[in-house]
Enzyme design. Sequence first.
Site: not given
Length: 316
Positions: A62-63, A187
């Site tokens: 997400h960065d 995941h």
Amino acid sequence: MKKIIIILLLFCFILPLAFGELKVGFYESSCQKAESIVKNVVKSRFNRDKTITAALLRLHFHDCAVSGCDASILINSTQSNTAEKESGANFDVRGFDIIDEVKETLESACPSTVSCADIITLATRDAVALSGGPQYEVPTGRRDGLVSNINNVKIPGPSSSVSVISQFFNKSLGLTTQEMVTLFGAHTVGVARCSFFDDRLSSPDPTMDPGLNAKLVKLCSSRDDNDPSTPLDQKTSLLVDNGFYTQILAKKGVLQIDQQLALDQSTRGFVTDIASNGVKFQKNFANAMVKMGSIDVLVGNQGEIRQKCSVVNNHS
Ligand code: HEM
Ligand SMILES: *[C@@H]1O[C@H](CO)[C@@H](O)[C@H](O)[C@H]1NC(C)=O
Ligand SMILES: *[C@@H]1O[C@H](CO)[C@@H](O)[C@H](O)[C@H]1NC(C)=O
């Protein structure tokens, strides 16, 4: 003689530019212990809490997925600015406290030297290895960004189609479909909250294994006000392995996008390939993580070395 000079020039100036000036061992002379300090903090956290690998992997993605790997996700909102953290896509992103702990230790050893963006990258790398994943070298030398704005967060959600997600990886991140499928292997660890997949439960999604469906219906209807979570890889959720791909081939993907990777024509081949070859997964995952960690990095004298990861330095 001329030839040697040209070759030297090439190695010293042109090649480093081509790799965006990131290099393995960037802190060797400026902060020799940087990588071992990161590793020690991560190790002692991991010994108490094996879920930090999932936290750091999602934080790192997400960065990098928003204005490059510049630690912009770590910046707190201020009175005049709503930061990336507040975005719905970043709901429940965790691991900020680990980065802060590493940063504090590094600031006392080597003040204003190691960037928060490199700390995220190195800490994630170390956590992956501790969880049975590949051990790999990552180039460092990232600088920290000065901007974090909620409006820049455009990460697609888990009910998006494979084609929308592939386009995002291609156009916004410069990653291939194969690299995308490989990175979804993250995941293999971590959990998802009911609110991210309960749209697949009310009228049962035929692409979900009925046993898993029954289990998730029970989990998600048991909630009062809270939002329960379940492992993304229902079998080996603390291990970085290729089990996630076996699970989605058996219709046991929790998120719609995870399940679709095993069904869509454009990704199914990559899924079956990695599901059948654990060694190849480890190798590809390491390479894809290094590539993800190089997205739009700031180098040289761009950006800054933040002193506290949650606030930009005072430039007045
Ligand atoms: C656009 C593509 C992606 C989508 C739509 C997506 C979606 C999601 C969602 C909905 C969750 C559950 C969050 C929660 O309930 O708190 C999740 C968790 C997670 N994601 Fe992704 N993901 C994507 C790509 C990636 C990539 C590329 C990585 C890392 C390389 C990654 C790593 C993780 C990890 C480790 C978790 C578990 C986090 C935890 O347990 O705290 N994801 N993802
Ligand atoms: C940033 O926000 C977090 C969580 O709200 C808080 O714990 C932290 O102290 C803040 N950082 C600074 C430097 O104020
Ligand atoms: C992105 O898609 C275009 C068009 O299909 C393709 O030419 C290009 O190689 C892709 N880029 C990556 C990094 O996969």
